[in-house]
Design a protein around this motif. Structure first.
Motif, PDB file in Angstrom:
ATOM      1  N   ALA A  23      39.546  33.527  33.114  1.00  0.00           N
ATOM      2  CA  ALA A  23      39.161  34.448  34.173  1.00  0.00           C
ATOM      3  C   ALA A  23      39.118  35.881  33.673  1.00  0.00           C
ATOM      4  O   ALA A  23      38.253  36.660  34.057  1.00  0.00           O
ATOM      5  CB  ALA A  23      40.139  34.338  35.338  1.00  0.00           C
ATOM      6  N   THR A  24      40.032  36.255  32.772  1.00  0.00           N
ATOM      7  CA  THR A  24      40.076  37.600  32.209  1.00  0.00           C
ATOM      8  C   THR A  24      39.939  38.630  33.317  1.00  0.00           C
ATOM      9  O   THR A  24      39.079  39.508  33.293  1.00  0.00           O
ATOM     10  CB  THR A  24      38.958  37.784  31.154  1.00  0.00           C
ATOM     11  N   ALA A  25      40.761  38.490  34.333  1.00  0.00           N
ATOM     12  CA  ALA A  25      40.625  39.322  35.530  1.00  0.00           C
ATOM     13  C   ALA A  25      40.915  40.781  35.223  1.00  0.00           C
ATOM     14  O   ALA A  25      41.750  41.128  34.402  1.00  0.00           O
ATOM     15  CB  ALA A  25      41.570  38.829  36.616  1.00  0.00           C
ATOM     16  N   PHE A 219      30.423  34.140  34.329  1.00  0.00           N
ATOM     17  CA  PHE A 219      30.311  35.409  35.059  1.00  0.00           C
ATOM     18  C   PHE A 219      31.595  36.228  34.936  1.00  0.00           C
ATOM     19  O   PHE A 219      31.550  37.448  34.767  1.00  0.00           O
ATOM     20  CB  PHE A 219      29.985  35.149  36.531  1.00  0.00           C
ATOM     21  N   ALA A 220      32.750  35.557  35.020  1.00  0.00           N
ATOM     22  CA  ALA A 220      34.023  36.273  34.890  1.00  0.00           C
ATOM     23  C   ALA A 220      34.148  36.908  33.518  1.00  0.00           C
ATOM     24  O   ALA A 220      34.574  38.072  33.381  1.00  0.00           O
ATOM     25  CB  ALA A 220      35.185  35.324  35.150  1.00  0.00           C
ATOM     26  N   SER A 231      32.033  43.889  38.368  1.00  0.00           N
ATOM     27  CA  SER A 231      33.010  42.829  38.547  1.00  0.00           C
ATOM     28  C   SER A 231      32.340  41.612  39.164  1.00  0.00           C
ATOM     29  O   SER A 231      31.265  41.715  39.765  1.00  0.00           O
ATOM     30  CB  SER A 231      34.170  43.297  39.434  1.00  0.00           C
ATOM     31  N   ALA A 232      32.978  40.466  39.005  1.00  0.00           N
ATOM     32  CA  ALA A 232      32.435  39.213  39.530  1.00  0.00           C
ATOM     33  C   ALA A 232      33.500  38.494  40.340  1.00  0.00           C
ATOM     34  O   ALA A 232      34.630  38.325  39.884  1.00  0.00           O
ATOM     35  CB  ALA A 232      31.954  38.318  38.388  1.00  0.00           C
ATOM     36  N   GLN A 301      38.469  36.293  40.118  1.00  0.00           N
ATOM     37  CA  GLN A 301      39.122  35.418  41.083  1.00  0.00           C
ATOM     38  C   GLN A 301      38.107  34.545  41.809  1.00  0.00           C
ATOM     39  O   GLN A 301      36.954  34.930  41.995  1.00  0.00           O
ATOM     40  CB  GLN A 301      39.907  36.236  42.105  1.00  0.00           C
ATOM     41  N   ARG A 302      38.564  33.377  42.229  1.00  0.00           N
ATOM     42  CA  ARG A 302      37.711  32.521  43.051  1.00  0.00           C
ATOM     43  C   ARG A 302      38.465  32.150  44.324  1.00  0.00           C
ATOM     44  O   ARG A 302      39.704  32.096  44.352  1.00  0.00           O
ATOM     45  CB  ARG A 302      37.278  31.269  42.296  1.00  0.00           C
ATOM     46  N   PHE A 303      37.677  31.908  45.376  1.00  0.00           N
ATOM     47  CA  PHE A 303      38.230  31.678  46.706  1.00  0.00           C
ATOM     48  C   PHE A 303      37.539  30.476  47.336  1.00  0.00           C
ATOM     49  O   PHE A 303      36.320  30.465  47.504  1.00  0.00           O
ATOM     50  CB  PHE A 303      38.017  32.913  47.591  1.00  0.00           C
ATOM     51  N   MET A 304      38.345  29.485  47.697  1.00  0.00           N
ATOM     52  CA  MET A 304      37.794  28.327  48.388  1.00  0.00           C
ATOM     53  C   MET A 304      37.538  28.696  49.847  1.00  0.00           C
ATOM     54  O   MET A 304      38.436  29.178  50.548  1.00  0.00           O
ATOM     55  CB  MET A 304      38.749  27.142  48.299  1.00  0.00           C
ATOM     56  N   LEU A 305      36.318  28.485  50.281  1.00  0.00           N
ATOM     57  CA  LEU A 305      35.920  28.796  51.650  1.00  0.00           C
ATOM     58  C   LEU A 305      35.784  27.485  52.412  1.00  0.00           C
ATOM     59  O   LEU A 305      34.820  26.741  52.238  1.00  0.00           O
ATOM     60  CB  LEU A 305      34.600  29.572  51.665  1.00  0.00           C
TER      61      LEU A 305
END
Length: 392
Positions: A23-25, A219-220, A231-232, A301-305
């Motif tokens: 992720a390399t946030a 993308f991250a 940012s992604a 970051q990713r978010f489950m919707l």
């Protein structure tokens, strides 16, 4: 074949390494935050289900929307966009083929945020004209070819962002397919959240799930090496239903399967007899915009919707008939695609639960109720989609 360095990089992304490593946030940068109104934004796949709702909600917020579509002259797909009162003002249509390098260059320049629900795989999903899509695709649409074209189109999109002087945030619409683990892991731990990973060994290295997960990583990573320019953020919707905005949407994907149930035609059973894992299209669009507006969400970051509602397709007909007693809907299922028999509904699905607390806590998201979503979907399928329900 397309075995170039871009594809090779994506193959590395699919290896079983930790989410945190790839992720390399980055810490949030205030300039990446989408202002609450008055910005220029781009929506790819704007004639689609999620794309259309993004356009609606972004216009409601006062933004200027550049809607990217395949063909601006195909009114069967884009007519509903042209009918919006903002067309010619804060709404403009732009033709782009995402598989062509540089297709987004002019469209992205001047925009602050890019919402990217467009997807090569979607041309071959349920309810789409597969033969026409394959002809347009320019060759046999094998899983590997689709995978490689999808990955290359992501490279092109990043290149277009990097060539602009203005884009600060990318909101990528991935899928719950990039989260759902293989069934053995799901049985062992039936809680599903953003920490879970699809298994390439089980679903295939060129599968939709692995393509989506690899693209998330890509993308991250690209955002992390942009020097803080952009940012992604990743959104992972579950099985999307909700009101359709145009007639062509009524035949596609999950809402297309629901339309069949309305007509009294049994929907195809999902593999292993899994239930539908529901989310409202309006909620997906709202959540993605709130993520773009958030000053706290980190890149990568990713978010489950997902609403958390699960329902077996054979139970949707009875639910619809509770709301519309005069309808005679399908109450059974057809065998899954390429199989001959309906399979047992595996009881482990009773234990599976989808966690949406990450997105709820991050942006204060709330989701439509099951009845609200089902009612809005059915009403739009009949009034907008032209579906004639089977009556008693």
């Amino acid at each position: 074949r397309l075995q170039d360095p871009v594809v090779q990089f994506f193959k590395l992304c699919a290896l079983p390494v930790s989410q945190q490593t790839l992720a390399t946030a980055m810490s949030p940068d205030p300039v990446h935050v989408l202002p609450r109104e008055g910005s220029i934004v781009v929506v790819t796949g704007a004639a689609g289900y999620i794309g259309g709702w993004l356009v609606v909600k972004l216009l409601e917020r006062g933004h200027t929307v550049r809607a990217s579509v395949r063909d601006v002259n195909n009114d069967s797909k884009v007519g509903f966009l042209k009918a919006m009162p903002e067309i010619g003002g804060r709404l403009s249509l732009h033709a782009a083929d995402m598989t062509v390098e540089g297709a987004y260059d002019k469209m992205f320049e001047g925009a602050h945020t890019v919402f990217h629900p467009a997807e090569v795989f979607m041309s071959f999903m349920f309810g789409r004209a597969g033969d026409a899509a394959e002809k347009d695709f320019g060759g046999e649409a094998t899983a590997q070819a689709l995978n490689e074209h999808a990955l290359r189109s992501s490279r092109f999109l990043v290149d277009s962002i990097n060539r602009t002087s203005t884009v600060r945030r990318l909101i990528y619409t991935s899928s719950i397919a990039a989260i759902l683990p293989n069934f053995r892991d799901l049985i062992a731990r039936p809680s599903v959240d953003e920490t879970r990973e699809p298994g390439a060994i089980k679903v295939g290295e060129h599968s939709y799930a692995i393509t989506k997960r690899s693209t998330e990583h890509f993308f991250a990573y690209q955002a992390s090496i942009s020097g803080g320019r952009w940012s992604a953020i990743v959104a992972n919707p579950s099985d999307v239903i909700g009101p359709v905005l145009a007639q062509h949407q009524a035949a596609e994907s999950w809402q297309g399967k629901l339309a069949a149930i309305l007509r009294g035609v049994p929907a195809e059973q999902e593999l292993t007899g899994r239930p539908w894992l529901l989310v409202d299209a309006r909620d997906v669009a709202e959540a993605e915009i709130r993520l773009a507006e958030s000053p706290d969400v980190e890149s990568g970051q990713r978010f489950m919707l997902t609403s958390g509602d699960t329902v077996f397709p054979e139970d949707l007909g009875p639910r619809i008939m509770e709301l519309y007693p005069s309808y005679q809907c399908a109450t059974t299922v057809a065998p899954p695609a390429q199989t001959k028999e309906v399979v047992r509904r595996e009881p482990f699905w009773i234990r599976v639960h989808l966690r949406n607390d990450k997105v709820v806590n991050a942006i204060g998201m709330s989701f439509h109720s099951f009845d609200d979503t089902l009612r809005a979907t059915v009403e739009s399928l009949t009034t907008v989609g032209g579906i004639t329900p089977n009556l008693k």
